[in-house]
Write a protein that holds these residues in place. Structure first.
Motif, PDB file in Angstrom:
ATOM      1  N   GLY B  44       0.831  -1.201   0.000  1.00  0.00           N
ATOM      2  CA  GLY B  44       0.000   0.000   0.000  1.00  0.00           C
ATOM      3  C   GLY B  44       0.867   1.253   0.000  1.00  0.00           C
ATOM      4  N   ASP B  45       1.913   1.230   0.820  1.00  0.00           N
ATOM      5  CA  ASP B  45       2.845   2.350   0.880  1.00  0.00           C
ATOM      6  C   ASP B  45       3.496   2.547  -0.482  1.00  0.00           C
ATOM      7  N   ALA B  46       3.923   1.431  -1.088  1.00  0.00           N
ATOM      8  CA  ALA B  46       4.614   1.490  -2.379  1.00  0.00           C
ATOM      9  C   ALA B  46       3.714   2.074  -3.454  1.00  0.00           C
ATOM     10  N   ILE B  47       2.491   1.555  -3.554  1.00  0.00           N
ATOM     11  CA  ILE B  47       1.601   1.998  -4.625  1.00  0.00           C
ATOM     12  C   ILE B  47       1.260   3.472  -4.468  1.00  0.00           C
ATOM     13  N   SER B  48       1.065   3.903  -3.207  1.00  0.00           N
ATOM     14  CA  SER B  48       0.725   5.309  -3.034  1.00  0.00           C
ATOM     15  C   SER B  48       1.886   6.209  -3.467  1.00  0.00           C
ATOM     16  N   HIS B  49       3.121   5.790  -3.213  1.00  0.00           N
ATOM     17  CA  HIS B  49       4.264   6.590  -3.676  1.00  0.00           C
ATOM     18  C   HIS B  49       4.387   6.543  -5.202  1.00  0.00           C
ATOM     19  N   ALA B  50       4.063   5.384  -5.766  1.00  0.00           N
ATOM     20  CA  ALA B  50       4.235   5.183  -7.213  1.00  0.00           C
ATOM     21  C   ALA B  50       3.257   6.009  -8.027  1.00  0.00           C
ATOM     22  N   VAL B  51       2.267   6.608  -7.339  1.00  0.00           N
ATOM     23  CA  VAL B  51       1.295   7.445  -8.020  1.00  0.00           C
ATOM     24  C   VAL B  51       1.924   8.782  -8.444  1.00  0.00           C
ATOM     25  N   LEU B  52       2.987   9.195  -7.748  1.00  0.00           N
ATOM     26  CA  LEU B  52       3.596  10.511  -7.991  1.00  0.00           C
ATOM     27  C   LEU B  52       4.009  10.749  -9.449  1.00  0.00           C
ATOM     28  N   PRO B  53       4.799   9.854 -10.070  1.00  0.00           N
ATOM     29  CA  PRO B  53       5.162  10.123 -11.471  1.00  0.00           C
ATOM     30  C   PRO B  53       3.936  10.198 -12.374  1.00  0.00           C
ATOM     31  N   GLY B  54       2.916   9.429 -12.067  1.00  0.00           N
ATOM     32  CA  GLY B  54       1.693   9.452 -12.865  1.00  0.00           C
ATOM     33  C   GLY B  54       0.994  10.793 -12.772  1.00  0.00           C
ATOM     34  N   VAL B  55       0.954  11.343 -11.540  1.00  0.00           N
ATOM     35  CA  VAL B  55       0.338  12.651 -11.343  1.00  0.00           C
ATOM     36  C   VAL B  55       1.120  13.709 -12.111  1.00  0.00           C
ATOM     37  N   ALA B  56       2.448  13.633 -12.034  1.00  0.00           N
ATOM     38  CA  ALA B  56       3.299  14.605 -12.730  1.00  0.00           C
ATOM     39  C   ALA B  56       3.088  14.512 -14.238  1.00  0.00           C
ATOM     40  N   LEU B  57       3.063  13.275 -14.745  1.00  0.00           N
ATOM     41  CA  LEU B  57       2.862  13.067 -16.188  1.00  0.00           C
ATOM     42  C   LEU B  57       1.520  13.635 -16.645  1.00  0.00           C
ATOM     43  N   SER B  58       0.464  13.357 -15.879  1.00  0.00           N
ATOM     44  CA  SER B  58      -0.856  13.863 -16.245  1.00  0.00           C
ATOM     45  C   SER B  58      -0.838  15.378 -16.308  1.00  0.00           C
ATOM     46  N   TYR B  59      -0.132  15.969 -15.346  1.00  0.00           N
ATOM     47  CA  TYR B  59      -0.006  17.425 -15.278  1.00  0.00           C
ATOM     48  C   TYR B  59       0.620  17.958 -16.548  1.00  0.00           C
ATOM     49  N   ILE B  60       1.748  17.309 -16.946  1.00  0.00           N
ATOM     50  CA  ILE B  60       2.485  17.750 -18.129  1.00  0.00           C
ATOM     51  C   ILE B  60       1.644  17.566 -19.385  1.00  0.00           C
ATOM     52  N   LEU B  61       0.947  16.429 -19.459  1.00  0.00           N
ATOM     53  CA  LEU B  61       0.145  16.134 -20.653  1.00  0.00           C
ATOM     54  C   LEU B  61      -1.209  16.844 -20.631  1.00  0.00           C
ATOM     55  N   GLY B  62      -1.545  17.429 -19.500  1.00  0.00           N
ATOM     56  CA  GLY B  62      -2.815  18.133 -19.387  1.00  0.00           C
ATOM     57  C   GLY B  62      -4.024  17.209 -19.353  1.00  0.00           C
ATOM     58  N   ILE B  63      -3.854  15.990 -18.832  1.00  0.00           N
ATOM     59  CA  ILE B  63      -4.992  15.073 -18.693  1.00  0.00           C
ATOM     60  C   ILE B  63      -5.337  14.903 -17.215  1.00  0.00           C
ATOM     61  N   ASN B  64      -6.457  14.229 -16.964  1.00  0.00           N
ATOM     62  CA  ASN B  64      -6.889  14.009 -15.578  1.00  0.00           C
ATOM     63  C   ASN B  64      -5.881  13.147 -14.811  1.00  0.00           C
ATOM     64  N   PHE B  65      -5.696  13.490 -13.531  1.00  0.00           N
ATOM     65  CA  PHE B  65      -4.778  12.774 -12.632  1.00  0.00           C
ATOM     66  C   PHE B  65      -4.935  11.255 -12.659  1.00  0.00           C
ATOM     67  N   PHE B  66      -6.192  10.823 -12.745  1.00  0.00           N
ATOM     68  CA  PHE B  66      -6.475   9.385 -12.567  1.00  0.00           C
ATOM     69  C   PHE B  66      -5.726   8.503 -13.543  1.00  0.00           C
ATOM     70  N   PHE B  67      -5.740   8.942 -14.801  1.00  0.00           N
ATOM     71  CA  PHE B  67      -5.167   8.081 -15.831  1.00  0.00           C
ATOM     72  C   PHE B  67      -3.688   7.840 -15.551  1.00  0.00           C
ATOM     73  N   GLY B  68      -2.975   8.942 -15.325  1.00  0.00           N
ATOM     74  CA  GLY B  68      -1.547   8.813 -15.041  1.00  0.00           C
ATOM     75  C   GLY B  68      -1.302   8.015 -13.780  1.00  0.00           C
ATOM     76  N   ALA B  69      -2.088   8.308 -12.735  1.00  0.00           N
ATOM     77  CA  ALA B  69      -1.871   7.658 -11.443  1.00  0.00           C
ATOM     78  C   ALA B  69      -2.108   6.150 -11.519  1.00  0.00           C
ATOM     79  N   VAL B  70      -3.231   5.772 -12.139  1.00  0.00           N
ATOM     80  CA  VAL B  70      -3.532   4.345 -12.258  1.00  0.00           C
ATOM     81  C   VAL B  70      -2.469   3.666 -13.103  1.00  0.00           C
ATOM     82  N   PHE B  71      -2.021   4.343 -14.163  1.00  0.00           N
ATOM     83  CA  PHE B  71      -1.010   3.775 -15.050  1.00  0.00           C
ATOM     84  C   PHE B  71       0.288   3.482 -14.285  1.00  0.00           C
ATOM     85  N   THR B  72       0.881   4.493 -13.647  1.00  0.00           N
ATOM     86  CA  THR B  72       2.172   4.234 -12.982  1.00  0.00           C
ATOM     87  C   THR B  72       2.001   3.356 -11.742  1.00  0.00           C
ATOM     88  N   GLY B  73       0.848   3.478 -11.074  1.00  0.00           N
ATOM     89  CA  GLY B  73       0.597   2.615  -9.915  1.00  0.00           C
ATOM     90  C   GLY B  73       0.579   1.147 -10.318  1.00  0.00           C
TER      91      GLY B  73
END
Lengths: 247, 288
Positions: B44-73
């Protein structure tokens, strides 16, 4: 008589080292069969193959003339006690109700009739009064009886038990074996991985003697002979030397 | 306490903060029960940390957080499983390797974002600044997660308690594992604003562990855990508002205090009752 289990030319390996080599046998319906053999002989591996839990390298396995996949809800499994988390927040009766799940299918919930049936199964193994206890509060023998009751609740055609008498008191052991014999007499097939040779001849109709290969299979009178047993139990040393040379 | 209630009635931002933290308390509490019972706290700790690059990517690509977060998680969860299944590396070590790698890539990616306060808020949350759109997404995730748990309760129970039986009768236990990982990434995203990535694991495992000490029934544990999560959120927010403390950290400490209470005073598992009971027993034997 109908064939319950038919295994032919079964090979299983873990990371390239062989666990079962060319095992073939058939078991008729309505038998109580013990799988015996030394440590590392592949007894639990054979059981897991019959439950479709591990992949076989080659060979055929049929249960009542069908593939294991077709039969999976008709097989009940009683795990080794050591593999269960006894601190899990679950009561005795709820553990037995799990046995009704395979026949319920996805999305459906157990109803009152399932609960009543689970109570009956618990009564059958003689611990109905413990139904509201958390499973970790029971003795080893009582715990094993809970899991036998769970298997009964599934109403299966076959029962597979992995070392059911380890750490179990005499009363529970007698109760369990008498229920297994009853199941056999009603036409069910019961397969037990068994460790303790002393009781093997009293408990089972047939024995499967394993040591990676099938050493002998047949009626207890035939297999339970010192010269036959020694072929499984003494072969341990040359087989270890053999592996050392090949690797 | 009175001024806190008045403030809630008066200020819209505080109402949103309260509602969001209550929702996070519920969903973290519920999903957390399965995380701790399956021995996956570290996961659980690992997956929650692994969401960070996904959030950053979504930000850069201008898409919703979820997609990036679920992807990298999910990539991280698959990577962890792949390494421990295909080498002698143990599961906890493979978790450590993969999630630090994911987290590090996240930190690098986030430097491409405009300001460093973004990183701070993602890591530690800032529930008092929660926007209506974020509140709505928390609500949608929350409903989705709760419906999933309700629908698959039976399958989750048997595969958590006895995975061997579950796969013997044909349940896809691996799929259930990754399904739970997906829910976990969703819950992490939903909790970003409230407690942040670093502390979300506390909301997952602390209320669930408190509940675990108080009951012997899974369904009771689920309700208790959700209730304890909500109580932690309310208490945390109260102290955060009244004494001007960081909201995420205060909520987590409130959950910790509730855990300590259960650890000491739980009727069956509590340290105090257990020592009183064994002392009584010893006394009984010494008298006879």
């Amino acid at each position: 008589m109908k064939t319950a289990i038919s295994v032919s030319n079964l090979f299983v390996s873990y990371d390239g080292s062989e666990a079962l080599k060319n095992v073939s046998f058939t078991v008729d319906k309505g038998k109580l069969v013990g799988i015996i053999g030394p440590n590392g002989a592949g007894k639990s591996t054979l059981l897991k193959v019959l439950l479709n839990l591990i992949k076989k390298d080659s060979g055929r396995v049929e249960l009542l003339g069908k593939s294991i996949k077709e039969m999976k809800t008709k097989i009940a499994y009683v795990p080794q006690r050591s593999s269960i988390d006894w601190d899990f927040p679950i009561t005795v009766i709820d553990t037995v109700i799990l046995g009704t799940y395979p026949n319920l299918g996805i999305f459906k919930r157990p109803k009152k009739e399932h609960k009543t049936w689970a109570h009956e199964c618990l009564k059958k193994v003689g611990i109905a009064e413990l139904h509201n206890r958390q499973i970790g509060e029971l003795s080893g023998g009582q715990q094993q009886r809970v899991f036998l009751a769970r298997a009964l609740a599934q109403k299966p055609e076959m029962y597979f038990l992995d070392e059911p008498f380890v750490g179990v008191d005499v009363t529970s052991e007698e109760k369990i074996i008498s229920i297994l014999k009853e199941l056999r007499d009603s036409g069910k097939t019961v397969i037990v991985v068994h460790h303790d040779l002393s009781k093997a001849s009293d408990y089972f109709n047939e024995l499967i003697l394993l040591n990676k290969e099938l050493i002998e299979h047949g009626n207890v009178e035939r297999v339970f002979q010192p010269d036959v047993l020694s072929r499984a139990y003494s072969i341990q040393f040359p087989s270890i030397i053999g592996e050392g040379v090949s690797s | 306490m009175m001024s806190f209630v008045e403030a809630i009635i008066q200020y819209g931002f505080l109402q949103k903060a309260l509602l969001t933290s209550i929702m996070v308390g519920i969903i973290c509490g519920v999903i957390g029960c399965f995380i701790i019972l399956r021995g996956m706290a570290l996961m659980g700790d690992a997956i929650s940390h692994a969401v960070l690059p996904g959030v950053a990517l979504s930000y850069i690509l201008g898409i919703n957080f979820f997609f990036g977060a679920v992807f990298t998680g999910l990539i991280t969860a698959l990577g962890i499983g792949f390494i421990s299944n295909n080498s002698r590396i143990k599961n906890d070590v493979s978790i450590g390797i993969m999630f630090t790698a994911a987290f590090a890539s996240g930190i690098i990616l986030i430097t491409f974002m405009k300001s460093s306060t973004d990183l701070y808020h993602i890591l530690f949350g800032n529930v008092l600044a929660v926007r209506p759109s974020e509140m709505l997404s928390t609500l949608i995730i929350g409903i989705f997660v709760l419906v999933c748990i309700y629908v698959f309760y039976k399958e989750l129970l048997v595969s958590s308690f006895d995975p061997t039986m579950a796969s013997a009768y044909g349940l896809p236990t691996k799929l259930i594992h990754y399904f739970l990982m997906t829910l976990l990434t969703l819950v992490t995203v939903a909790s970003l604003q409230t407690v942040g990535i670093i502390l979300v694991v506390a909301m997952l495992i602390t209320p669930a562990s408190t509940a675990y000490l108080l009951t012997d029934r899974l369904w009771v544990m689920l309700y208790l855990s959700a209730g304890i999560g909500v109580l932690s959120s309310i208490l945390g927010l109260y102290f955060s508002y009244t004494y001007n403390l960081a909201s995420g950290a205060t909520i987590v400490l409130a959950a910790t205090v509730l855990f300590i209470l259960a650890f000491l005073f739980s009727p069956k598992q509590g340290l105090i009752w257990r020592s009183i009971k064994s002392a009584r027993k010893r006394e009984m034997h010494s008298q006879s």
